[in-house]
Design a protein around this motif. Structure first.
Motif, PDB file in Angstrom:
ATOM      1  N   TRP A   1       8.740   7.219  -4.385  1.00  0.00           N
ATOM      2  CA  TRP A   1       8.371   6.801  -3.034  1.00  0.00           C
ATOM      3  C   TRP A   1       8.166   5.293  -2.964  1.00  0.00           C
ATOM      4  O   TRP A   1       8.346   4.685  -1.915  1.00  0.00           O
ATOM      5  CB  TRP A   1       7.122   7.549  -2.575  1.00  0.00           C
TER       6      TRP A   1
ATOM      7  N   HIS B   1       1.390   3.122  -4.720  1.00  0.00           N
ATOM      8  CA  HIS B   1       2.228   3.905  -5.621  1.00  0.00           C
ATOM      9  C   HIS B   1       2.345   3.221  -6.979  1.00  0.00           C
ATOM     10  O   HIS B   1       2.279   1.989  -7.072  1.00  0.00           O
ATOM     11  CB  HIS B   1       3.648   4.051  -5.051  1.00  0.00           C
TER      12      HIS B   1
ATOM     13  N   CYS C   1       7.226   5.214  -9.189  1.00  0.00           N
ATOM     14  CA  CYS C   1       7.245   6.346  -8.249  1.00  0.00           C
ATOM     15  C   CYS C   1       8.485   6.275  -7.360  1.00  0.00           C
ATOM     16  O   CYS C   1       8.870   5.205  -6.884  1.00  0.00           O
ATOM     17  CB  CYS C   1       5.984   6.327  -7.394  1.00  0.00           C
TER      18      CYS C   1
ATOM     19  N   CYS D   1      -0.853   7.673  -3.608  1.00  0.00           N
ATOM     20  CA  CYS D   1       0.292   8.510  -3.272  1.00  0.00           C
ATOM     21  C   CYS D   1       0.031   9.944  -3.724  1.00  0.00           C
ATOM     22  O   CYS D   1      -0.559  10.175  -4.783  1.00  0.00           O
ATOM     23  CB  CYS D   1       1.538   7.950  -3.960  1.00  0.00           C
TER      24      CYS D   1
ATOM     25  N   LYS E   1      -1.138   3.303   1.739  1.00  0.00           N
ATOM     26  CA  LYS E   1      -0.911   4.073   0.515  1.00  0.00           C
ATOM     27  C   LYS E   1      -0.405   3.163  -0.601  1.00  0.00           C
ATOM     28  O   LYS E   1       0.268   2.179  -0.347  1.00  0.00           O
ATOM     29  CB  LYS E   1       0.102   5.190   0.767  1.00  0.00           C
TER      30      LYS E   1
ATOM     31  N   CYS F   1       9.904   2.311  -0.318  1.00  0.00           N
ATOM     32  CA  CYS F   1       8.947   1.546   0.481  1.00  0.00           C
ATOM     33  C   CYS F   1       9.326   0.074   0.419  1.00  0.00           C
ATOM     34  O   CYS F   1       8.838  -0.663  -0.425  1.00  0.00           O
ATOM     35  CB  CYS F   1       7.540   1.772  -0.075  1.00  0.00           C
TER      36      CYS F   1
END
Length: 218
Positions: free
Chosen positions: A185, A179, A183, A209, A177, A189
């Motif tokens: 997320w 991003h 983001c 994402c 994934k 990460c």
């Protein structure tokens, strides 16, 4: 390894060999009477496979129990038919506790009031072990809720149509994934993430994402 068999209204002691590791907190027991039982470790919740430390949690569990004889003190069954239980290692240690102590599982406080697990989590967090090395670690139950609430999914983008090689994104080499750098997320990460161009990420088969859609709009 000898297990003391005891039966109550809600509890049974099982013994056998671990023949499968589904993830950090779910294993497969082959009992002495040749039954295969899926065991979900009680009181804890490991990161999901596509979360940071999810793969490491699975490997940690595998290193401790795969191919070994264990004892399981069962409690109940969950809605998926898995047997909930506490797993005792050949040396007497408890697998559930070891995962929390090493920072590869959260104490699942919604379902457990175990004071030992509470203490072990506090110690692991203070020492920044495992997932606690990430100050923005996301609990797996929140992660699962996030995935369910984003079921519509992001658009599919062909890398051949992307000409801007100067746009950089955050790419998770474990999950595939990517991003936008802003983001939330992406901030969580840290274990398997790199900064690469959008075009390169798409060439690798990157998946946008579900929250920020990478650098694309839904």
């Amino acid at each position: 390894m000898i297990c003391t068999l005891f039966v109550t209204a809600t509890s049974l002691s099982l013994s056998g060999q671990i023949i499968g590791i589904k993830d950090g907190d779910t294993i497969v027991l082959l009992t002495d009477d040749n039954r295969q039982i899926v065991i979900r470790l009680s009181g804890i919740d490991c990161p999901e496979k596509n979360q940071p430390f999810g793969t490491k949690a699975k490997q940690f569990t595998s290193n401790l129990v795969y191919g070994k004889r264990v004892c399981v003190q069962t409690q109940s069954r969950d809605r998926y038919g898995r047997t909930i239980g506490t797993v005792y290692l050949p040396d007497g240690r408890i697998l559930n506790n070891e995962l929390v102590s090493s920072g590869y599982a959260w104490h699942y406080e919604h379902y457990s009031k175990d004071t030992t697990l509470q203490r072990l989590q506090q110690e692991a967090k203070k020492a920044q072990r495992g997932l606690w090395s990430d100050s923005n670690a996301v609990a797996p139950w929140d992660f699962r809720h996030h995935d369910k609430s984003s079921a519509s999914g992001p658009p599919v983008v062909n890398y051949k149509t992307v000409t801007d090689v100067s746009t950089y994104i955050i790419y998770n080499t474990e999950t595939g994934k990517y991003h936008a750098p802003t983001c939330r997320w992406a901030a969580q990460c840290s274990d398997n993430c790199i900064s690469i161009s959008l075009k390169v990420a798409l060439r690798r088969g990157g998946i946008p994402c579900k929250v920020c859609y990478g650098t694309h709009k839904k």
